[in-house]
Design a protein around this motif. Structure first.
Motif, mmCIF file in Angstrom:
data_model
loop_
_atom_site.group_PDB
_atom_site.id
_atom_site.type_symbol
_atom_site.label_atom_id
_atom_site.label_comp_id
_atom_site.label_asym_id
_atom_site.label_seq_id
_atom_site.Cartn_x
_atom_site.Cartn_y
_atom_site.Cartn_z
ATOM 1 N N ARG A 50 0.842 -1.206 0.000
ATOM 2 C CA ARG A 50 0.000 0.000 0.000
ATOM 3 C C ARG A 50 0.875 1.254 0.000
ATOM 4 N NH1 ARG A 50 -5.433 -1.325 1.994
ATOM 5 N NH2 ARG A 50 -5.526 -3.569 1.788
ATOM 6 N N ASP A 51 0.273 2.303 -0.531
ATOM 7 C CA ASP A 51 0.952 3.581 -0.576
ATOM 8 C C ASP A 51 0.472 4.411 0.622
ATOM 9 O OD1 ASP A 51 2.546 5.489 -1.603
ATOM 10 O OD2 ASP A 51 1.156 6.142 -3.186
ATOM 11 N N LEU A 52 1.212 4.415 1.704
ATOM 12 C CA LEU A 52 0.740 5.108 2.918
ATOM 13 C C LEU A 52 1.335 6.513 2.997
ATOM 14 C CD1 LEU A 52 1.334 2.209 5.525
ATOM 15 C CD2 LEU A 52 -0.730 2.662 4.171
ATOM 16 N N VAL A 53 0.534 7.458 3.461
ATOM 17 C CA VAL A 53 1.067 8.805 3.716
ATOM 18 C C VAL A 53 1.629 8.781 5.136
ATOM 19 C CG1 VAL A 53 0.495 11.250 3.967
ATOM 20 C CG2 VAL A 53 -0.651 9.885 2.204
ATOM 21 N N LEU A 54 2.947 8.981 5.249
ATOM 22 C CA LEU A 54 3.607 8.781 6.552
ATOM 23 C C LEU A 54 3.883 10.081 7.295
ATOM 24 C CD1 LEU A 54 6.279 6.087 5.589
ATOM 25 C CD2 LEU A 54 3.926 5.738 6.395
ATOM 26 N N TRP A 55 3.619 10.064 8.590
ATOM 27 C CA TRP A 55 4.068 11.144 9.483
ATOM 28 C C TRP A 55 5.553 10.909 9.751
ATOM 29 C CZ3 TRP A 55 2.294 15.638 11.366
ATOM 30 C CH2 TRP A 55 2.972 16.205 12.454
ATOM 31 N N ASP A 56 6.318 11.989 9.882
ATOM 32 C CA ASP A 56 7.774 11.875 9.984
ATOM 33 C C ASP A 56 8.248 11.755 11.443
ATOM 34 O OD1 ASP A 56 10.439 11.903 9.421
ATOM 35 O OD2 ASP A 56 10.541 14.042 8.945
#
Ligand code: 13P
Ligand code: SF4
Length: 331
Positions: A181-187
């Motif tokens: 999956r293409d997850l939007v990640l918090w840094d």
């Protein structure tokens, strides 16, 4: 003389004098019975605390235990977000934490005001947050996860669902790779798991060619690439028990070695070396708890976790969703 609140605010615990001759193990056992209290301890706690705990586990196991216990008092030998989660799941119970200042550098990487803006920048996304986050962040999430169930929780959602994952980018990257999956990640990242040195681990592997490298998914990608097995603390412990191998290089917080060694006394466990001059990989937050502070918090029932009802009601939904999905998946 400063009052209780002032001492807690300054020190994080009531630093009352304890008779050095006191048998702390016996006193803690007495207090457990007197107060119908249960001690839940994370694997990263000191060996003494693990040995007196009623339940030792990873973040998922501890949440499950906190949700179902019949005890009146939960003494949480772990860090603040874990005790908060226990309080949210059992709001009618008294939840004690030996040291209020036992925080989490990973949870600290995700302040609610900044995360609110991040969410607004990604409308239409389902928010999956690692349990290593504050109650405020959980209240802004759709589902909570732990390292044991993160892959299963992402996979429980439709393939085209847009997902924000946080706050740990290393766990997020690992889950994205595992699920495709293409997850939007918090840094965000954990100060303990970020510090392992790939170079030193490779040298160690050459010195112990039979040793298996086992790593927590909070470790950085270069470490995970070298690993023979990746899993939560419970996953790592189970792996060392069932594996026919006898030597393991362990890339996670060193507290887990106590249970590994207890379960497999004939096997060798080598803590993975960090990228600094110190040979230890202790979490300074987890290690704020001591047997003395455990005794004091049980004796005086302070410090205890207090949260606004409305915040607990909001944060409970994503935690309960996690527990439901975990139960469905047999986790
Ligand atoms: P688990 O308990 O899910 O293995 O996570 C480890 C950790 O970093 C807890 O703070
Ligand atoms: Fe937080 Fe890392 Fe410590 Fe776990 S090991 S409590 S994630 S700082």
């Amino acid at each position: 003389m400063p009052g209780t609140e002032a001492i807690l605010a300054e020190k994080g615990f009531l630093d009352y004098a304890i008779d050095p001759g006191m048998d702390l193990f016996a006193e803690i056992e007495r207090l457990k019975k007197e107060k119908n209290a249960i001690i839940l301890a994370h694997y990263y706690q000191d060996a003494d605390i693990q040995d007196i705990a009623d339940y030792i586990g990873d973040s998922l196991g501890l949440s499950q235990e906190a949700a179902k216990t019949g005890a009146d008092v939960i003494v949480f030998a772990g860090v603040h977000f874990m005790a908060e989660t226990a309080k949210i799941l059992s709001p009618q119970k008294k939840v004690l934490l030996p040291d209020l200042k036992a925080g989490c550098s990973l949870a600290d990487t995700c302040p609610p005001d900044q995360f609110k803006v991040f969410k607004e920048q990604h409308p239409g996304h389902t928010v999956i947050m690692y349990v290593n986050s504050t109650a405020e962040i959980k209240a802004m999430s759709d589902i909570v996860c732990t390292s044991t169930n993160a892959v299963a929780i992402v996979e429980s959602l439709p393939k085209d669902e847009k997902i924000i994952f946080g706050p740990d980018k290393n766990l997020g990257r690992y889950v994205a790779k595992k699920t495709g999956r293409d997850l939007v990640l918090w840094d965000g990242a954990c100060m303990v798991h970020e510090i392992f040195s790939r170079e030193k681990i490779v040298k160690l592997k050459n010195r112990y060619p039979q040793a298996k490298l086992i790593a927590h998914p909070e470790c950085e990608e270069p470490i995970l690439k070298e690993a023979d097995y990746i899993g939560s603390t419970t996953g790592l412990l189970k792996y060392t028990i069932s594996s026919p191998d006898n030597e393991f290089i362990v890339a996670t917080e060193s507290g887990i070695l106590h249970q590994m060694q207890k379960a497999s006394p004939h096997k060798t466990f080598i803590p993975a070396p960090p990228d600094n001059n110190c040979a230890c990989n202790d979490c300074p937050h987890m290690k704020r708890n001591t047997l003395e502070k455990l005794y004091l918090c049980m004796e005086y029932e302070q410090p205890k976790i207090l949260l606004p009802e409305a915040l607990m009601d909001q944060a409970r939904k994503p935690i309960e969703r996690m527990l439901e999905i975990s139960a469905q998946k047999g986790l």
